[in-house]
Design an enzyme around this catalytic site. Sequence first.
Site, mmCIF file in Angstrom:
data_model
loop_
_atom_site.group_PDB
_atom_site.id
_atom_site.type_symbol
_atom_site.label_atom_id
_atom_site.label_comp_id
_atom_site.label_asym_id
_atom_site.label_seq_id
_atom_site.Cartn_x
_atom_site.Cartn_y
_atom_site.Cartn_z
ATOM 1 C CD GLU A 31 38.935 -64.063 -53.648
ATOM 2 O OE1 GLU A 31 39.473 -63.948 -52.542
ATOM 3 O OE2 GLU A 31 38.131 -63.215 -54.117
ATOM 4 C CB CYS B 46 35.822 -65.359 -52.019
ATOM 5 S SG CYS B 46 35.112 -63.891 -52.782
ATOM 6 N NE ARG C 203 41.011 -33.425 -58.108
ATOM 7 C CZ ARG C 203 40.515 -32.383 -58.767
ATOM 8 N NH1 ARG C 203 39.603 -32.583 -59.720
ATOM 9 N NH2 ARG C 203 40.920 -31.156 -58.495
ATOM 10 C CG ASP D 169 40.512 -21.361 -56.200
ATOM 11 O OD1 ASP D 169 40.747 -20.152 -56.374
ATOM 12 O OD2 ASP D 169 41.262 -22.118 -55.549
ATOM 13 N NE ARG E 237 37.803 -31.193 -65.193
ATOM 14 C CZ ARG E 237 38.148 -30.746 -63.984
ATOM 15 N NH1 ARG E 237 37.442 -31.119 -62.924
ATOM 16 N NH2 ARG E 237 39.200 -29.961 -63.830
ATOM 17 C CD GLU F 242 42.893 -31.730 -55.456
ATOM 18 O OE1 GLU F 242 42.744 -30.625 -56.036
ATOM 19 O OE2 GLU F 242 42.971 -32.812 -56.057
#
Length: 359
Positions: free
Chosen positions: A47, A82, A182, A198, A205, A289
């Site tokens: 606002e 506000c 993400r 992993d 990215r 994940e």
Amino acid sequence: MHEALALAHGAIGLSEPNPRVGCVITLADGRVLGRGHTQQAGGPHAEVMALRDVSARGESARGATAWVTLEPCSHHGRTPPCCDALIEAGVARVVMALEDPNPLVAGRGAARLRAAGIAVETGALAHDARELNIGFFSRMQRGRPWVRLKAAVSLDGRTALNNGASQWITGAHARTDGHAFRKRAGAVLTGVGTVLDDDPRLDVRLVETRSQPLRVIVDSRLQTPPASKILDAPGRALIYAAVIGEERAAALRARGAEIAPAPGANAKVDLVAMLADLAVRGINELHVEAGHKLNGSFVREGLVDEFLIYMAPKLLGIGRELAAFGPLEHLSDSLALRFESVTPVGADLRLIARPATIN
């Protein structure tokens, strides 16, 4: 209100832990006087940004209508209320999509506006506005983030080959789309097994973002290697552990990680306590994940609010499943889901499904 919602999307990845709010100020003939969306925490709300835009154009908001996707706040937080700014500006009407679930507001903003003689209407595009801030509603009403479990699977439901190889089951378009999810999360979570197998970064990215989500590791015995890429990525890293060895903890803290105790049964991390702690930290949406074991724990404990599944037109045969839980004795014991959407993304499909018990 459609335009206000489009503006609110501009606050994704910016306004957390505050809700994503957009505001459009118009005259009775529909001419737009000003637009704005919520800025970073501690910065102006939608606002105020819209009123500033009105002033920058040399206009006045007196007698105008403010279209806002969430009830204007009525309390002093990092910024003034506000609703006071709207009252001072002399707007005649406020159309808000829905009431703010924050107990500090929860109807008080609308009441203050009405007390000042401003007409207030509620309900325009309420469903869309709530979906945009579904994590904020979850944190305010349930004391826990909205948990979204993401996975890339083959047509036969495999997330990896039997030897663990999983890069890449889905195509580049699906991976980019996954980074957009993400971006909208306050935190991205994985398990230590994924870190060891992993060595992911788990940052955003592939799409532009003005901030990085908190990276969370579920690591019961602090097995995360200090040299892990997840500790190199920009932003903060938080590790939840059940058993904290001081030597390992010191090495991880030296890499900038925060260690949070969350001991549960069988020397495992208490996922429910972890979610409550993340809510206290201001996390609205938690993007998971992880591997099949941790995914199975989230499913088994009934903690998944939404499944974000990218399905590739491939068959992998024997391999790792999406979530390791069960076995079930009866089909009636299965977790019943409801498809929210099925969308082609490149050569793959994006499936969004929620437990049938969630409205």
